[in-house]
Motif scaffolding. Structure first.
Motif, mmCIF file in Angstrom:
data_model
loop_
_atom_site.group_PDB
_atom_site.id
_atom_site.type_symbol
_atom_site.label_atom_id
_atom_site.label_comp_id
_atom_site.label_asym_id
_atom_site.label_seq_id
_atom_site.Cartn_x
_atom_site.Cartn_y
_atom_site.Cartn_z
ATOM 1 N N GLY A 34 122.939 59.185 24.482
ATOM 2 C CA GLY A 34 123.118 60.173 23.427
ATOM 3 C C GLY A 34 122.905 61.603 23.889
ATOM 4 O O GLY A 34 122.126 61.871 24.813
ATOM 5 N N LEU A 66 127.032 58.799 22.305
ATOM 6 C CA LEU A 66 126.705 59.261 20.959
ATOM 7 C C LEU A 66 126.416 60.760 21.009
ATOM 8 O O LEU A 66 125.565 61.209 21.769
ATOM 9 C CB LEU A 66 125.489 58.508 20.433
ATOM 10 N N GLY A 68 125.001 63.602 18.709
ATOM 11 C CA GLY A 68 124.148 63.566 17.518
ATOM 12 C C GLY A 68 124.431 64.608 16.472
ATOM 13 O O GLY A 68 123.682 65.584 16.339
ATOM 14 N N THR A 71 121.233 63.965 14.184
ATOM 15 C CA THR A 71 119.962 64.317 14.832
ATOM 16 C C THR A 71 119.954 65.771 15.295
ATOM 17 O O THR A 71 118.879 66.378 15.424
ATOM 18 C CB THR A 71 119.677 63.375 16.014
ATOM 19 N N ASN A 118 129.659 59.594 16.626
ATOM 20 C CA ASN A 118 128.833 60.644 16.051
ATOM 21 C C ASN A 118 127.917 60.006 15.011
ATOM 22 O O ASN A 118 128.404 59.393 14.047
ATOM 23 C CB ASN A 118 129.728 61.709 15.401
ATOM 24 N N ASN A 119 126.608 60.121 15.194
ATOM 25 C CA ASN A 119 125.701 59.422 14.267
ATOM 26 C C ASN A 119 125.712 59.996 12.846
ATOM 27 O O ASN A 119 125.230 59.357 11.912
ATOM 28 C CB ASN A 119 124.268 59.352 14.812
ATOM 29 N N TRP A 122 127.359 57.631 10.113
ATOM 30 C CA TRP A 122 126.648 56.590 9.357
ATOM 31 C C TRP A 122 125.355 57.106 8.696
ATOM 32 O O TRP A 122 124.975 56.621 7.653
ATOM 33 C CB TRP A 122 126.337 55.372 10.232
ATOM 34 N N ILE A 123 124.729 58.111 9.275
ATOM 35 C CA ILE A 123 123.509 58.649 8.670
ATOM 36 C C ILE A 123 123.802 59.332 7.328
ATOM 37 O O ILE A 123 123.004 59.262 6.387
ATOM 38 C CB ILE A 123 122.819 59.646 9.626
ATOM 39 N N GLN A 175 116.532 58.071 15.467
ATOM 40 C CA GLN A 175 117.120 57.616 16.729
ATOM 41 C C GLN A 175 116.981 56.106 16.880
ATOM 42 O O GLN A 175 117.876 55.435 17.394
ATOM 43 C CB GLN A 175 116.475 58.330 17.923
ATOM 44 N N ASP A 178 119.714 54.581 14.981
ATOM 45 C CA ASP A 178 120.981 54.660 15.716
ATOM 46 C C ASP A 178 121.160 53.442 16.617
ATOM 47 O O ASP A 178 122.231 52.828 16.664
ATOM 48 C CB ASP A 178 121.036 55.926 16.581
ATOM 49 N N TYR A 181 121.813 50.388 14.510
ATOM 50 C CA TYR A 181 123.178 50.428 13.966
ATOM 51 C C TYR A 181 124.199 50.038 15.043
ATOM 52 O O TYR A 181 125.111 49.230 14.787
ATOM 53 C CB TYR A 181 123.475 51.825 13.435
#
Length: 429
Positions: A34, A66, A68, A71, A118-119, A122-123, A175, A178, A181
């Motif tokens: 990441g 990833l 972030g 993040t 790209n997190n 889903w976040i 994190q 992540d 997931y």
């Protein structure tokens, strides 16, 4: 399949690893690395996970990168004295695009086999209540404050650290989520990160185990540090070596590797190149016989500058390095250089612009030195002159002469030099 752990270990690219990872990596495994988009460029510390990812790709493993987007809104507290500066959404998005572009270029032939994610995707769909109920319940406060990234920030006896916000306190959970997931959706079994990420990685491993009962793994690599012991990082801008040519010129980038000490270079040639063990051992043997030739530094500088900035920029960098440090260049030889090289020289070293009208009647050297900010005052510049430390167009100047049109290279440039390594170029138009 070769043993990836053995390969990374002899190169000095493993700091910590979860037991059983070597056995797992005998099979094709999906890994993830990441990057938080806190700036618009990566730096030489960022090259290490990219290099590790390429080693994994060469040995047939699958990779996820990833970036972030979620993040990046918070900022990783690991190794930080205080809270990061918040980024605007537009800036964050621009940084994401810039970093993705850099990564695609560096990975080149491997990029089609690597998935970018790209997190934020889903976040963004998880409510706060749902997150603390479904994720937060698995971790005690004692567990979270045992992490180095948190522990250091809450030590009252350490005045460098300024406490930690609840927002940053939860970073390790995000994190960790992540990893959970990606394990669920992509069957990702291994996360790779810097040694300062060990706490975040083990949080993800713990979450996967508690929610699914499955085994997951982590590997960390040592952080590259400067001579003062601080790591190269996006938030430590002073003295950092960036991959973006607008932040760190190709010349400065090349010179960084050329000037690595003999103590460090044997480790750096293993870390930052893909040469075989046999070739590296041969290069080290030759270097030790004649260290003054700086064989390892030149070899590493060549490989990594071509990779990051391209062959054409590398060739120009070598050319201007010869101009700056070679002994054959005189005013006449400077005049034979083409505009492309002189322009590249101007873009790559400290410089300033002056209008041509300032040179109609001439300008005294001390005034020019003061304008260039090479010296704080004329008296300081004058002392350097008296010590024969000032050169104009590679010629030592011993007094405060009046510079005229004949001192201008190609009617456009004047090259100033202080000592052996400090250069400054002036463009006159």
């Amino acid at each position: 399949m070769k043993n990836i752990i053995d390969e990374l270990t002899w190169r000095g690219l493993i700091k910590n690893s979860v037991p059983g990872v070597e056995k797992q990596l005998k099979k094709t495994t999906t890994i993830y690395i990441g990057f938080d988009p806190t700036y618009d460029s990566l730096h030489i510390g960022s090259l290490i996970p990219i290099i590790i990812l390429i080693h994994f790709q060469k040995m047939g493993h699958k990779s996820l990168i990833l970036i972030g987007g979620a993040t990046g809104f918070i900022g990783d507290p690991s190794g930080k004295y205080d809270q990061r500066i918040f980024l605007k959404k537009k800036t964050l998005q621009e940084n994401i695009e810039s970093i993705k572009k850099q990564l695609s270029k560096l990975l080149d032939s491997y990029s089609e086999k690597i998935e970018f994610i790209n997190n934020f995707d889903w976040i963004k769909n998880i409510s706060f209540l749902k997150f603390i109920r479904n994720i937060g319940k698995y971790f005690t406060i004692n567990y979270m404050i045992s992490k180095d990234s948190v522990k250091k920030r809450i030590q009252n006896n350490n005045k460098k650290y300024k406490g930690i916000s609840f927002m940053e306190f939860t970073y390790t959970l995000i994190q960790g989520y992540d990893f959970f997931y990606l394990n669920k959706k992509k069957n990702c079994l291994l996360q790779v990160g810097g040694s300062d990420q060990w706490g975040n990685i083990t949080t993800g491993i713990e979450l996967i185990k508690k929610k699914t009962g499955k085994k997951a793994y982590g590997i960390t690599f040592p952080l590259v540090t400067r001579t003062n012991g601080l790591k190269f990082g996006k938030s430590m801008q002073e003295g950092n070596i960036w991959l973006d040519h607008n932040r760190t010129s190709p010349y400065k980038f090349y010179q960084f590797w050329i000037n690595i000490s003999d103590i460090e270079i044997e480790n750096f040639i293993k870390i930052y190149t893909f040469f075989s063990k046999k070739k590296i051992e041969t290069l080290i043997f030759k270097h030790r016989k004649n260290p003054e030739k700086r064989l390892l530094q030149k070899k590493l500088a060549s490989e990594i500058t071509k990779w990051v900035h391209g062959k054409k920029s590398y060739e120009k960098v070598v050319k201007i390095s010869h101009i700056l440090f070679g002994k054959k260049y005189t005013n006449n030889l400077f005049s034979s250089l083409d505009e492309d090289i002189l322009s590249f020289l101007y873009d790559n070293i400290p410089h300033m612009f002056l209008p041509y009208k300032d040179f109609i009647k001439g300008i005294f050297l001390l005034d020019l030195l003061k304008k260039s900010n090479l010296f704080k005052s004329k008296s300081e510049a004058n002392r350097a002159l008296n010590l024969n430390s000032i050169s104009i167009n590679k010629k030592i100047i011993k007094k405060n002469i009046l510079l005229k049109k004949e001192n201008i290279i190609k009617k456009k440039y004047i090259l100033l030099q202080f000592g052996k390594k400090i250069f400054f170029i002036i463009k006159i138009e």
